[in-house]
Design an enzyme around this catalytic site. Structure first.
Site, PDB file in Angstrom:
ATOM      1  N   ASP A  11       1.906   3.386   5.207  1.00 26.29           N
ATOM      2  CA  ASP A  11       0.837   2.455   5.584  1.00 26.29           C
ATOM      3  C   ASP A  11      -0.382   2.841   4.747  1.00 26.29           C
ATOM      4  O   ASP A  11      -1.115   3.761   5.076  1.00 26.29           O
ATOM      5  CB  ASP A  11       0.549   2.539   7.083  1.00 26.29           C
ATOM      6  N   LYS A  27      -7.613  -3.928   3.537  1.00 32.76           N
ATOM      7  CA  LYS A  27      -8.942  -3.448   3.145  1.00 32.76           C
ATOM      8  C   LYS A  27      -9.303  -3.786   1.681  1.00 32.76           C
ATOM      9  O   LYS A  27      -9.649  -4.918   1.402  1.00 32.76           O
ATOM     10  CB  LYS A  27      -9.064  -1.957   3.472  1.00 32.76           C
ATOM     11  N   TYR A  40      -3.260   5.649  12.650  1.00 31.76           N
ATOM     12  CA  TYR A  40      -3.583   4.317  13.163  1.00 31.76           C
ATOM     13  C   TYR A  40      -2.939   3.282  12.265  1.00 31.76           C
ATOM     14  O   TYR A  40      -3.014   3.382  11.035  1.00 31.76           O
ATOM     15  CB  TYR A  40      -5.103   4.120  13.181  1.00 31.76           C
TER      16      TYR A  40
HETATM   17  C1  LIG Z   1      -7.492  -0.510   8.940  1.00 37.53           C
HETATM   18  C2  LIG Z   1      -6.080  -0.100   9.062  1.00 37.53           C
HETATM   19  C3  LIG Z   1      -5.110  -0.930   9.650  1.00 37.53           C
HETATM   20  C4  LIG Z   1      -5.469  -2.227  10.316  1.00 37.53           C
HETATM   21  O1  LIG Z   1      -5.987  -3.160   9.423  1.00 37.53           O
HETATM   22  P1  LIG Z   1      -6.841  -4.386  10.013  1.00 37.53           P
HETATM   23  O2  LIG Z   1      -7.199  -5.178   8.796  1.00 37.53           O
HETATM   24  O3  LIG Z   1      -8.021  -3.783  10.713  1.00 37.53           O
HETATM   25  O4  LIG Z   1      -5.960  -5.133  10.934  1.00 37.53           O
HETATM   26  C5  LIG Z   1      -3.800  -0.509   9.634  1.00 37.53           C
HETATM   27  N1  LIG Z   1      -3.439   0.650   9.078  1.00 37.53           N
HETATM   28  C6  LIG Z   1      -4.338   1.477   8.500  1.00 37.53           C
HETATM   29  C7  LIG Z   1      -3.885   2.749   7.873  1.00 37.53           C
HETATM   30  C8  LIG Z   1      -5.686   1.131   8.489  1.00 37.53           C
HETATM   31  O5  LIG Z   1      -6.575   1.965   7.947  1.00 37.53           O
END
Ligand SMILES: *Cc1c(COP(=O)(O)O)cnc(C)c1O
Length: 427
Positions: A239, A267, A144
């Site tokens: 990511d 995060k 994701y």
């Molecule tokens: C949470 C997450 C996102 C998205 O971040 P948001 O702050 O919710 O937009 C993208 N990539 C990864 C790996 C994530 O865990």
């Protein structure tokens, strides 16, 4: 357990927001019932609108590595906001957070702050395309990356596919620029590079995929990606929105000592405030506006209140043994639960302070299609039983849990016995 107040609030919220929420998973659809409205949090505990108390392993989906309402974070935020909350002009707090990160992370030389993980990923993809002057991107099924149009793509049938959009409203022309392959499958990646020689701008991967279960890839697969990217002049994007500052201060790049071309963060970096970031070498980052031709901007980017929360939180993460203590606690919890699980209905996997409850008999799961969708009905039952016993997890069996600095041994022991009691419901 009385949850009438939460139920009332949810009924009201349905009049205001689609599905009653501002982010879909909060609606409890995959576990059933009404979401709990949270009134307050302190340390490892949260309280809902009816006054029920829980040990929290959602931790706002990862950001709260120090737990809720950490005093150092609160003091920093309080001090900063009294001088104003936003200027749309540079402040020294941006320098301070950047310096804290860059001087402790050899994998990036320059950084740009944005306001969410999604924004960080979206910008990183644009940067990769601008830098390589190529259009196609390669992603993995089961990772994701936020709600970026071109990444809301799920695999079609076949090993290397253009797949289908996983959301309405994403044009097919976007989907056609996204190649989707299974995780942990070198052949599929090789095939993609043969098919689309000199067309792939970047590979993007969650190096520890933790948004669809915990699908451990291991060092060797990531090293393979590094090599094939270098050989094809394709950029490798880690990511690390969830794994950054979680798998150690330098995330998975640091844990495995693998140098990606671009890293995205989110995060934890914002100490509970909306912050994302992307970083790379000076050379790659020089392509970003106003230095380079890749445009990217933000009214609230580098917001001083959020920066000060990030500084306070990341400063704590740099204290010696911070991560080993987290890992020790997580292992204690995971081993404790796995031990009292006589029927082997599920097992907990963990890496660092991330854990996941998998309803499987397998020793490892490293691919999205190994997750048994039917098993989620067990999770549903377990989930509500755990709530009754004072343990709050993210409301979906595909979500991982997080242990924070604030979790005490007493919390962990209480959680293990809550699992023991809840398990009786499952049998
Ligand atoms: C949470 C997450 C996102 C998205 O971040 P948001 O702050 O919710 O937009 C993208 N990539 C990864 C790996 C994530 O865990």
């Amino acid at each position: 357990m009385n949850t009438t107040r939460s139920a009332e609030l949810f009924e009201k919220a349905k009049n205001y927001f689609p599905g009653g929420v501002n982010s879909p998973v909060r609606a409890f659809r995959s576990v059933g019932g009404n979401p709990l409205f949270i009134e307050k949090g302190k340390g490892s505990h949260i309280w809902d609108a009816d006054g029920n108390e829980y040990i929290d392993y959602c931790c706002s989906w990862g950001p709260l590595i120090l737990g809720h309402a950490n005093d150092k974070v609160l003091n920093a935020v309080d001090k900063t906001m009294r001088n104003g909350t936003s200027f749309g002009a540079p402040t020294k707090l941006e320098n301070e957070l950047a310096d804290l990160i860059l001087s402790n992370n050899k994998f990036i030389q320059k950084i740009r702050f944005v306001s969410s993980g999604t924004e960080a990923v979206m910008s990183a993809i644009r940067l990769a395309r601008g830098f390589t002057k190529r259009n196609k991107i390669l992603k993995f099924e089961g990772c994701y990356h936020g709600h970026v149009d071109s990444l809301l793509v799920k695999a079609g049938s076949g090993l290397v596919t253009f797949g289908n959009s996983s959301s309405a409203g994403v044009p097919e022309s976007f989907v056609n620029e996204t190649i989707t392959v299974p995780l942990h499958n070198k052949e599929a990646v090789k095939e993609a590079f043969e098919k689309f020689k000199n067309e792939i701008a970047c590979i993007i991967i969650e190096p520890v995929p933790a948004n669809n279960g915990l699908l451990l890839q291991g060092k060797e697969f990531l090293e393979f990606l590094r090599e094939i990217c270098s050989a094809n002049k394709t950029l490798l994007i880690f990511d690390e929105v969830i794994s950054g500052f979680r798998m150690g201060f330098c995330g998975v790049a640091g844990m495995y000592n693998i140098q990606p071309d671009i890293i995205t963060y989110g995060k934890i970096i914002g100490g509970g405030f909306p912050v994302g970031a992307y970083g790379a070498s000076k050379e790659i980052m020089s392509n970003i506006s106003p230095e380079g031709a890749v445009y990217q901007a933000g009214t609230l980017s580098g917001n001083p209140v959020a920066m000060s929360a990030g500084i306070a939180q990341l400063t704590e993460c740099l204290v010696p043994n911070f991560y080993t203590d987290l890992e020790t606690k997580t292992k204690y919890l995971v081993d404790g639960i796995n031990k009292i699980n006589p029927f082997k209905l599920f097992k907990l996997f963990h890496l660092g302070s991330i854990f996941w409850i998998a309803f499987t008999e397998k020793e490892t799961i490293n691919n999205a299609d190994e997750i048994d969708a039917d098993s989620m009905s067990y999770f549903k039952t377990l989930y509500h039983a755990l709530l009754e016993n004072g343990v709050y997890l993210g409301p979906s069996g595909y979500e991982v849990g997080f242990v924070s600095q604030a979790h005490t041994m007493a919390d962990l022991d209480k959680t293990i016995s809550a699992f023991e009691t809840s398990l009786k419901k499952l049998v």
